[in-house]
Enzyme design. Structure first.
Site, mmCIF file in Angstrom:
data_model
loop_
_atom_site.group_PDB
_atom_site.id
_atom_site.type_symbol
_atom_site.label_atom_id
_atom_site.label_comp_id
_atom_site.label_asym_id
_atom_site.label_seq_id
_atom_site.Cartn_x
_atom_site.Cartn_y
_atom_site.Cartn_z
ATOM 1 N N HIS A 16 1.184 -11.709 2.510
ATOM 2 C CA HIS A 16 0.105 -11.056 1.778
ATOM 3 C C HIS A 16 -0.531 -11.988 0.743
ATOM 4 C CE1 HIS A 16 -1.364 -6.843 0.389
ATOM 5 N NE2 HIS A 16 -2.284 -7.752 0.155
ATOM 6 N N TYR A 73 0.822 -1.211 0.000
ATOM 7 C CA TYR A 73 0.000 0.000 0.000
ATOM 8 C C TYR A 73 0.855 1.260 0.000
ATOM 9 C CZ TYR A 73 -3.709 -3.173 1.737
ATOM 10 O OH TYR A 73 -4.586 -4.200 1.922
#
Length: 258
Positions: free
Chosen positions: A98, A36
């Protein structure tokens, strides 16, 4: 892990103010990720909120995720330490793999995470976007308990088998994109339930997700009004008939396929 029903997803948030506002409003679970690019932003918002009355660091779960190019055994530790520094915390409350792609190898990635737990840099280990076979392998290899599996879950994408696996093995399911990218207002049973409860489709979608043991949701929001509305949705109770109607929705493709 003892996670609150509703936390804050921060993908796309590039200003610390919504983070501080969320914590002031009562959020106690912040979710970010290396990919992000906003760990420092989340850390700044956390630091600002900790300076106010009523927000204690030990009450806030700070979670981040290692991206697919951070997962080689030798990279896990340095990357996690960098994330902790950017977030301004001494320890990461929850660190995820992730996606099981790229440099991910359960035989080297997961032991590296175990070492970070032993060192005290990481308190809990999670995985994200895994299938059941990958979850089983992680459970076999990890010494630390598997604390959470983060997966896409909303009225247009729902995999009951993942929830059953979590219940069987005692870890949390963290639902990302619980508002289906803003499309829950197009789902007829969700809209009907919202009208019946005089609330919004977004609130119903969150309540539907968090009503499924052991699911917690992390919707993203930036405005104070939406932050407060999403948090309150965790207390909304749907009827069995409403839940069944949403469960029966014909599913579509997931928003973030592997």
């Amino acid at each position: 892990m003892d996670l609150p029903p509703v936390g804050l997803g921060t993908m796309g948030i590039d200003d610390p103010d919504p983070i501080e506002t969320a914590l002031d409003a009562g959020y106690r679970h912040l979710d970010t990720a290396r990919i992000y690019g906003n760990e420092a932003v989340v850390g700044d918002g956390l630091a600002a909120a900790l300076g106010a009355d009523g927000v204690a660091r030990e009450d806030v779960t700070v979670a981040t995720k290692l991206w697919i190019d951070d997962l080689a055994g030798d990279d896990v530790g340095p990357t996690a330490r960098e994330s902790a520094a950017l977030l301004g915390v001494d320890a990461l409350d929850l660190l995820y793999v992730h996606r099981p792609r790229g440099a991910y190898d359960p035989e080297t990635t997961l032991p590296a995470l175990d070492r970070l737990v032993d060192e005290g840099l990481v308190r809990n280990v999670g995985v994200s976007n895994f299938e059941i076979d990958g979850l089983d392998r992680a459970l076999d290899v990890l010494d630390a308990p598997l604390a959470a599996h983060q997966t896409e879950l909303h009225p247009l994408f729902y995999r009951p088998e993942l929830l059953e696996h979590a219940r069987e093995h005692g870890y949390a399911v963290v639902a990302y994109s619980p508002l289906a990218g803003g499309r829950v207002g197009e789902v007829a049973p969700v809209v009907a339930a919202a009208e019946a409860h005089e609330t919004t489709p977004e609130a119903v979608a969150i309540a539907w997700a968090t009503g499924k043991e052991p699911v917690v949701a992390i919707p993203k929001a930036s405005s104070e009004a939406h932050l407060r509305a999403n948090l309150a949705a965790g207390d909304l109770e749907l009827t069995d008939a409403e839940v069944a109607a949403i469960d029966a929705v014909e599913r579509e493709e997931e928003l973030f396929p592997e």
